[in-house]
Design a protein around this motif. Structure first.
Motif, short mmCIF file in Angstrom:
data_model
loop_
_atom_site.label_atom_id
_atom_site.label_comp_id
_atom_site.label_asym_id
_atom_site.label_seq_id
_atom_site.Cartn_x
_atom_site.Cartn_y
_atom_site.Cartn_z
N UNK A 99 85.68 60.23 22.60
CA UNK A 99 86.53 60.49 21.64
C UNK A 99 85.83 61.73 20.69
N UNK A 100 84.71 61.29 20.33
CA UNK A 100 84.10 62.42 19.38
C UNK A 100 83.65 63.50 20.25
N UNK A 101 83.33 63.59 21.23
CA UNK A 101 83.32 64.79 22.03
C UNK A 101 84.49 65.54 22.45
N UNK A 102 85.27 64.81 22.54
CA UNK A 102 86.67 65.24 22.85
C UNK A 102 87.17 66.05 21.64
N UNK A 103 86.90 65.58 20.41
CA UNK A 103 87.21 66.15 19.32
C UNK A 103 86.56 67.30 18.95
N UNK A 107 84.98 69.59 21.08
CA UNK A 107 85.03 70.34 21.90
C UNK A 107 86.47 71.04 21.97
N UNK A 108 87.47 70.03 21.93
CA UNK A 108 88.80 70.53 22.18
C UNK A 108 89.83 70.79 20.96
N UNK A 109 89.58 70.17 19.90
CA UNK A 109 90.15 70.44 18.74
C UNK A 109 90.14 71.60 18.24
N UNK A 110 91.34 72.41 17.86
CA UNK A 110 91.25 73.63 17.42
C UNK A 110 90.85 73.59 15.94
N UNK A 111 90.02 74.84 15.66
CA UNK A 111 89.39 74.86 14.41
C UNK A 111 90.46 75.63 13.20
N UNK A 112 91.48 74.99 13.10
CA UNK A 112 92.51 75.75 12.18
C UNK A 112 92.27 74.72 10.96
N UNK A 113 92.03 75.41 9.95
CA UNK A 113 91.97 74.49 8.60
C UNK A 113 90.70 73.64 8.74
N UNK A 114 90.97 72.69 8.17
CA UNK A 114 89.83 71.47 8.13
C UNK A 114 90.31 70.39 9.22
N UNK A 115 91.25 70.32 9.98
CA UNK A 115 91.65 69.29 10.68
C UNK A 115 90.54 68.90 11.76
N UNK A 116 89.59 69.73 12.40
CA UNK A 116 88.69 69.31 13.20
C UNK A 116 87.43 68.62 12.30
N UNK A 117 87.24 69.00 11.19
CA UNK A 117 86.11 68.35 10.21
C UNK A 117 86.94 66.89 9.76
N UNK A 158 84.52 54.60 13.07
CA UNK A 158 83.87 53.92 14.34
C UNK A 158 84.98 53.95 15.36
N UNK A 159 84.98 52.50 15.88
CA UNK A 159 85.97 52.35 17.22
C UNK A 159 87.34 52.55 16.71
N UNK A 160 87.69 52.21 15.38
CA UNK A 160 88.92 51.97 14.99
C UNK A 160 89.54 53.64 14.65
N UNK A 161 88.83 54.52 14.15
CA UNK A 161 88.78 55.80 14.09
C UNK A 161 88.96 56.67 15.34
N UNK A 162 88.30 56.16 16.55
CA UNK A 162 88.61 56.64 17.64
C UNK A 162 89.73 56.31 18.25
N UNK A 163 90.09 55.02 18.11
CA UNK A 163 91.44 54.78 18.68
C UNK A 163 92.54 55.30 17.89
N UNK A 164 92.50 55.51 16.91
CA UNK A 164 93.68 56.24 15.84
C UNK A 164 93.69 57.57 16.44
N UNK A 165 92.34 58.38 16.47
CA UNK A 165 92.49 59.57 17.36
C UNK A 165 93.09 59.72 18.52
N UNK A 189 96.53 61.73 17.17
CA UNK A 189 96.15 63.08 17.32
C UNK A 189 96.16 63.69 18.79
N UNK A 190 95.41 62.91 19.55
CA UNK A 190 95.04 63.41 20.84
C UNK A 190 96.64 63.93 21.49
#
Length: 74
Positions: free
Chosen positions: A27-31, A33-43, A53-60, A64-65
């Motif tokens: 999920x970290x690599x997916x975010x 490499x593929x998340x658009x860099x518009x605004x602060x969304x990616x950060x 950690x795992x909860x954040x990855x599951x939420x993403x 979001x995905x």
């Protein structure tokens, strides 16, 4: 014999930990490499995945995905 039984009891937890770590990295690599860099969304999403950690990855993964895939096709 007792050591073998102890290992057999710990094996599911070890495998679950490895699977959770692989999912978190995916999920970290997916975010990154593929998340658009518009605004602060990616950060923000990277910080959510890293700090929660795992909860954040599951939420993403569940929140979001699918939204990103429907918007950008990636």
């Amino acid at each position: 014999m007792e050591a073998l039984i102890g290992l057999a009891c710990m094996l599911p937890f070890i495998l679950l930990s490895i699977a959770g770590t692989v999912f978190w990295i995916w999920m970290l690599v997916d975010c990154l490499t593929k998340e658009p860099s518009e605004g602060n969304d990616k950060i923000i999403w990277v910080l959510v995945i890293v700090f929660l950690q795992i909860i954040g990855a599951a939420v993403y993964y569940f929140v979001r995905r699918p939204e990103r895939i429907s918007q950008t096709g990636q």
